[in-house]
Design an enzyme around this catalytic site. Sequence first.
Site, short mmCIF file in Angstrom:
data_model
loop_
_atom_site.label_atom_id
_atom_site.label_comp_id
_atom_site.label_asym_id
_atom_site.label_seq_id
_atom_site.Cartn_x
_atom_site.Cartn_y
_atom_site.Cartn_z
N CYS A 82 0.84 -1.20 0.00
CA CYS A 82 0.00 0.00 0.00
C CYS A 82 0.87 1.24 0.00
O CYS A 82 1.49 1.58 1.01
CB CYS A 82 -0.91 -0.01 1.22
SG CYS A 82 -1.93 1.47 1.35
N CYS A 134 -0.22 3.87 2.56
CA CYS A 134 0.14 3.51 3.94
C CYS A 134 1.64 3.60 4.19
O CYS A 134 2.07 4.03 5.25
CB CYS A 134 -0.32 2.09 4.25
SG CYS A 134 -2.04 1.75 3.92
N ASP A 135 2.43 3.15 3.23
CA ASP A 135 3.86 2.94 3.46
C ASP A 135 4.77 3.82 2.63
O ASP A 135 5.99 3.73 2.76
CB ASP A 135 4.21 1.47 3.17
CG ASP A 135 3.41 0.51 4.03
OD1 ASP A 135 3.10 0.87 5.18
OD2 ASP A 135 3.10 -0.59 3.56
#
Length: 119
Positions: free
Chosen positions: A68, A71-72
């Site tokens: 992701c 997210c990351d």
Amino acid sequence: MKEQAEVFGAELLMAEVLDMELEQDVKVLHTTAGKYRALGVVLATGANPRKLGFKGEKEFQGRGVAYCATCDGEFFAGLEVFVIGGGFAAVEEGIFLTKYAKKVTLIVREDDFSCARTA
């Protein structure tokens, strides 16, 4: 994660949603635990990324292998990264990563991209 959400003021409850009124500015959810009003509703249905099965994928998940970009992405700031895939999601994630990564290389496993071309 639950404790962190509560520290930031989140209220957690388990209930079945029976009906939703989403047309007005204030949204109303009718649940088995009562009626709730809010300015927004987030439907977090979850997702399971498609794993590729390459050697080291499982061992390095969360330590260089991510699924992701939203997210990351920040973990890869200033680094060179690979995005594997040629579909819409892979291209979208690759474009997003250009905000953080020094270089983004898309690895397309088919003959060409399978996502739609942009105008």
